[in-house]
Design a protein around this motif. Structure first.
Motif, mmCIF file in Angstrom:
data_model
loop_
_atom_site.group_PDB
_atom_site.id
_atom_site.type_symbol
_atom_site.label_atom_id
_atom_site.label_comp_id
_atom_site.label_asym_id
_atom_site.label_seq_id
_atom_site.Cartn_x
_atom_site.Cartn_y
_atom_site.Cartn_z
ATOM 1 N N LEU A 1 105.382 -35.611 62.739
ATOM 2 C CA LEU A 1 105.444 -34.680 63.860
ATOM 3 C C LEU A 1 106.456 -35.197 64.873
ATOM 4 O O LEU A 1 106.459 -36.379 65.220
ATOM 5 C CB LEU A 1 104.059 -34.566 64.500
ATOM 6 C CG LEU A 1 103.964 -33.730 65.773
ATOM 7 C CD1 LEU A 1 104.199 -32.265 65.468
ATOM 8 C CD2 LEU A 1 102.599 -33.923 66.445
ATOM 9 N N THR A 2 107.326 -34.299 65.365
ATOM 10 C CA THR A 2 108.407 -34.720 66.257
ATOM 11 C C THR A 2 108.475 -33.777 67.457
ATOM 12 O O THR A 2 108.422 -32.558 67.297
ATOM 13 C CB THR A 2 109.749 -34.722 65.505
ATOM 14 O OG1 THR A 2 109.642 -35.587 64.379
ATOM 15 C CG2 THR A 2 110.875 -35.202 66.398
ATOM 16 N N VAL A 3 108.567 -34.374 68.651
ATOM 17 C CA VAL A 3 108.612 -33.604 69.898
ATOM 18 C C VAL A 3 109.948 -33.874 70.589
ATOM 19 O O VAL A 3 110.300 -35.035 70.826
ATOM 20 C CB VAL A 3 107.449 -34.002 70.829
ATOM 21 C CG1 VAL A 3 107.495 -33.185 72.111
ATOM 22 C CG2 VAL A 3 106.107 -33.820 70.118
ATOM 23 N N VAL A 4 110.687 -32.821 70.905
ATOM 24 C CA VAL A 4 111.977 -32.957 71.588
ATOM 25 C C VAL A 4 111.796 -32.633 73.058
ATOM 26 O O VAL A 4 111.455 -31.498 73.433
ATOM 27 C CB VAL A 4 113.041 -32.044 70.954
ATOM 28 C CG1 VAL A 4 114.333 -32.109 71.757
ATOM 29 C CG2 VAL A 4 113.293 -32.446 69.517
ATOM 30 N N ASP A 5 111.997 -33.647 73.896
ATOM 31 C CA ASP A 5 111.851 -33.503 75.346
ATOM 32 C C ASP A 5 113.240 -33.376 75.969
ATOM 33 O O ASP A 5 113.934 -34.366 76.213
ATOM 34 C CB ASP A 5 111.098 -34.729 75.896
ATOM 35 C CG ASP A 5 111.000 -34.710 77.418
ATOM 36 O OD1 ASP A 5 111.282 -33.653 78.012
ATOM 37 O OD2 ASP A 5 110.640 -35.759 77.995
ATOM 38 N N LEU B 1 110.141 -28.688 73.602
ATOM 39 C CA LEU B 1 109.746 -28.420 74.985
ATOM 40 C C LEU B 1 110.893 -27.700 75.688
ATOM 41 O O LEU B 1 112.052 -28.107 75.588
ATOM 42 C CB LEU B 1 109.416 -29.721 75.703
ATOM 43 C CG LEU B 1 108.296 -30.588 75.087
ATOM 44 C CD1 LEU B 1 108.032 -31.806 75.958
ATOM 45 C CD2 LEU B 1 107.022 -29.782 74.892
ATOM 46 N N VAL B 2 110.549 -26.628 76.372
ATOM 47 C CA VAL B 2 111.555 -25.797 77.040
ATOM 48 C C VAL B 2 111.165 -25.663 78.513
ATOM 49 O O VAL B 2 110.026 -25.297 78.814
ATOM 50 C CB VAL B 2 111.653 -24.405 76.388
ATOM 51 C CG1 VAL B 2 112.775 -23.590 77.037
ATOM 52 C CG2 VAL B 2 111.862 -24.511 74.883
ATOM 53 N N GLY B 3 112.097 -25.981 79.402
ATOM 54 C CA GLY B 3 111.789 -25.829 80.822
ATOM 55 C C GLY B 3 112.894 -26.395 81.691
ATOM 56 O O GLY B 3 113.673 -27.256 81.277
#
Length: 857
Positions: free
Chosen positions: A79-83, A18-20
């Motif tokens: 599955l891996t999500v980087v916040d 995630l980019v922001g």
């Protein structure tokens, strides 16, 4: 985009970044679209290391933790999500590198929301309200500079959300990887390298049952690549394979030759070597009548996937072989290995690269079927199979029927292309590959079994088992099974008895077992016999044999005879061969080789007398006790008799001494029943009680009445008198009269000095109402036999009362775990799995024998 939601495709095994800017809603978006366990937040990791999610001084350590957790998840296939903000190129670079290390796709989801939205959101959060405005402004500047270059950084997919509505309505859609076809269960026909040999391909397809590219039974062909080059008709091969793939009758993975042809068709500069020149010439002839064909071939090759994972993960198909760590992964490294394999960096005397023997070290549960390196014969090595048998070089074209594991081949019509290197097998370790490696057994082990799930082996027990197997066991290639320990019956409260059949019958009745078979327990030692039809079978199937000529062996051993801990039963190998020869003669005379359709058989048996194997135990323990009692008690009785004659009141003491003498005599008589003299095999008896496995089949689940009928035929056809019948009685556990007859049979047998009996479910492999394995056998030992185990005076009321508090739970658990491991070993043996897989279960049985448990049970 008003009122319209976007779908954002995300690969099921990937690293989603995630980019922001701060306040752009990344955490809200993550919580809405992903599982909580899939999300790793930099704020959360900051809190882990500093107890404060906003402590920016802890960021370095927090990201170390984040990368570590993400790496562990990716290694496990999650599955891996980087916040995190991830607006700086360096932070994204580390994450792209992490994805590449684990051969997964990095995917960017960018929340490019307006600055005023981010500032307003931060103002409403107590932990962010004091954040300076310039922080968000800096984040936005860094993000804007990065947007156009995200794909160049290595992100395979980039999803950009620019408004609050887009972010709120966007929906993540999880997509399968292209190589994940686990839902396709076949059956399959996997076909090795073709290299333009279209005529041989049509012949092989015909042998496999295909009619004009389709199979009437719905089977699917799977091509391992190298369809083209060197042979006489690469266009014909391509046309057949492409049509089968297009119609859904086939799958195909690319070979290195397709990869090179694809680059040529795209106009790349490639050398016209290794057969490409022939393919180019053949395609140029095709251009005259079919100018569209070249473009169709280019499109077909461009769409090929490096490898496929099939049949619920049990099968992997690729061109050049693939280690387990790459199965189902997606990266340039995986594709390269699937296409070309791995080399050592050296070249052989023919100038060809020396390939790394990855199959020798393969330990995966999935079968890997591949081609690429020509071998004269397709043979399994550690659950891998090379199907390139050099058709274009005058060898054969080979296919594997799956799940049958049947190899089908047709000969080449001629030598179409002279090989640089003669066809020689590069398969390591012969047919079965290297047997057992230290890494397969050291440390704490978890063995997956079909019938009981996961069985754990402690590290200290594994070390003890390794010493036994490495120092004392028979040739490991012949050690395919170890029998489990036997569960004792529940303690009896029948007067004068510690064990009694009533409890065994009652236990099976509770377990829902209606019919049980009571088998005579022989007065000997457990023995496992592997009997091969001849020395050639032993060499071909088990890889043993050499120049030695043991009697009946004709060049090597014809099997093995070993104890329940894997040690040779007889020290004399020639005598062992005689025993195996007599068993083989009986199997042959009974016509069982043909009935079982096998060239080898594995039997569970009892070898008598007990003294044949336990002579040391008899001398040091049992005989010593008997001799001591015989020497001391008569003297004591004499002294007490003299005292009585003098009028001393020692009557009670004298009576107790007489009881002790009687018990000691009974003890000596009990163990002597298990000892008799033998000379060679004179006086030796073998009582087989179960056929465990034959070629291609585990027979452990065959009902015991059928098993014993086979064994009766064996005994009947033994002309030497070595084999002995196992007497038996079938009991209905719900019928009082039948149960009484079983008890009476046991009382009569043990009253004559017999050891006792084993009570087994007639149906062999049985589960209770909850689906749990039922004990495969419960031993009920006779009153006098237990005197050997518990001591001469164990039947005295005070001793019996104390012994009735014995704890049986651990022993019963051990018996079931070892039983499940034994079944697993037999299933793997019958399934033709590599020896290391069989040994994994066998070794675990041996390791469990080191668990602390009352040896008297």
């Amino acid at each position: 985009m008003t009122g319209t939601s976007r779908t954002l495709p995300v690969t099921d095994l990937s690293l989603v970044v995630l980019v922001g800017a701060s306040g752009s809603g990344k955490s809200t978006f993550a919580r809405k679209n992903f599982k909580p366990t899939e999300i790793i937040s930099s704020d959360f990791c900051r809190g882990l290391v500093a107890d404060d999610e906003n402590d920016q001084s802890a960021s370095r350590d927090a990201f170390d933790v984040l990368h570590y957790i993400a790496g562990k998840r990716l290694a496990a296939g999650r599955l891996t999500v980087v916040d995190a903000t991830n607006v700086q190129p360096e932070s994204r670079k580390q994450l792209v590198r992490l994805a590449r290390e684990h051969d997964v796709l990095p995917i960017a989801v960018v929340l490019d929301l307006p600055e005023e939205v981010c500032q307003a959101r931060n103002a409403t959060r107590p932990d962010r309200s004091a954040m300076p405005r310039h922080v968000v402004q800096r984040h936005r500047r860094e993000l804007r500079r990065s947007l156009r270059g995200l794909e160049r950084e290595g992100f395979r997919k980039v999803h950009i959300l620019r408004t609050e509505e887009e972010a709120d309505t966007a929906e993540i859609v999880i997509e399968r990887r292209y190589n994940d076809l686990r839902h396709l269960t076949g059956p399959f026909d996997i076909i090795g390298d073709i290299h333009g040999c279209s005529s041989e391909l049509e012949t092989l397809l015909g042998r496999l049952g295909y009619e004009d590219g389709a199979h009437p039974e719905g089977r699917t062909a799977v091509f391992v690549g190298d369809l083209v080059d060197r042979g006489p008709d690469s266009p014909g091969v391509l046309r057949r394979v492409m049509s089968m793939v297009a119609s859904g009758n086939a799958l195909c993975v690319p070979g290195n030759h397709e990869n090179k042809l694809g680059r040529y068709l795209k106009g790349r500069k490639v050398q016209h070597s290794h057969g490409l020149a022939e393919t180019v010439e053949q395609l140029e002839r095709e251009d005259i009548e079919h100018p569209e064909f070249r473009e169709q071939v280019a499109e077909f090759i461009d769409g090929l996937v490096s490898h496929y994972v099939l049949d619920e993960g049990k099968l992997v198909v690729c061109h050049a072989g693939l280690p387990e760590k790459y199965h189902g992964r997606t990266s340039g490294r995986v594709r390269s290995h699937a296409l070309y394999g791995e080399t050592t960096g050296e070249t052989d005397e023919f100038g060809l690269p020396v390939r790394h023997p990855w199959a020798e070290d393969y330990r995966g549960s999935a079968a890997v079927v591949y081609g690429h390196t020509p071998v004269p014969v397709a043979s399994w090595v550690n659950n891998t199979l090379c199907l390139d048998t050099g058709a274009v070089f005058g060898g054969k074209m080979t296919a594997l029927r799956w799940p049958e594991r049947e190899i089908v081949d047709v000969p080449a019509e001629r030598v179409w292309y002279e090989p640089v290197k003669p066809l020689t097998s590069e398969a390591p370790g012969g047919r079965e590959g290297r047997p057992l490696d230290l890494a397969d057994v050291q440390g704490r082990r978890i063995v997956e079994t079909r019938h009981m799930g996961r069985v754990a082996v402690r590290e200290e027990n594994a070390a003890a088992a390794l010493e036994v197997m490495s120092r004392f066991a028979v040739d490991p290639r012949l050690l395919a099974y170890l029998p489990p320990t036997m569960a004792p019956t529940a303690t009896s409260h029948e007067e004068g008895f510690l064990e009694h059949p009533a409890e065994a019958f009652a236990q099976y009745r509770v377990d829902g077992v209606d019919k049980v078979v009571c088998e005579e327990k022989h007065m000997g030692s457990r023995a496992v016999a592997l009997v091969c039809r001849d020395a050639g079978t032993a060499r071909e199937r088990f890889g043993v044999g050499g120049a030695s000529h043991a009697p009946g062996g004709e060049g090597g051993p014809t099997g093995a005879l070993y104890t329940r801990t894997g040690r040779p039963f007889l020290d004399d190998t020639a005598l062992t061969e005689v025993v195996l020869g007599r068993l083989r003669t009986a199997v042959t005379a009974a016509g069982l080789w043909d009935e079982w359709d096998t060239d080898w058989v594995l039997l569970d048996a009892e070898l008598m007398p007990w003294s044949l194997k336990a002579a040391g135990l008899l001398r040091s323990q049992y005989a010593a006790v008997g001799a001591a009692a015989g020497a001391v008690l008569p003297v004591a009785e004499g002294a007490l008799a003299s005292a009585l004659a003098r009028g001393v009141d020692v009557g009670d003491l004298a009576g107790r001494q007489r009881e002790r003498a009687t018990d000691a005599a009974a003890f000596t008589e009990a163990y002597r029943r298990y000892c008799w003299s033998t000379e060679g095999l004179d006086g030796v008896r073998l009582a087989p009680f179960q056929i465990l496995a034959v070629q291609g089949r585990s027979l452990a689940s065959v009902a015991h009445d059928e098993q014993l009928a086979w064994l009766d035929r064996l005994v009947e056809h033994d002309p030497t008198g070595l084999l002995q019948v196992t007497r038996r009685l079938v009991v209905d556990t719900g019928d009082e009269a039948s149960v009484r007859s079983g008890i009476d049979w046991w009382l009569e047998m043990t009253g004559r000095g017999g050891e006792g009996m084993v009570v087994k479910p007639l149906g062999a492999l049985v589960r209770d109402a909850k689906g749990r394995l039922v004990q495969p056998g419960i031993k009920v030992r006779g009153r006098e036999y237990l005197r050997i185990i518990y001591g001469p005076e164990y039947t005295r009321p005070e001793n019996l009362e104390r012994l009735r508090s014995r704890f049986l739970g651990h022993k019963r658990s051990l018996a079931l775990r070892e039983y499940a491991l034994g079944l697993e070993a037999l299933d793997r043996l019958a399934g033709g799995e590599p020896l290391w897989r069989i040994h994994e279960a066998v070794f675990a049985v041996l390791a469990l024998e080191s668990e602390p448990v009352d040896p008297r049970l």
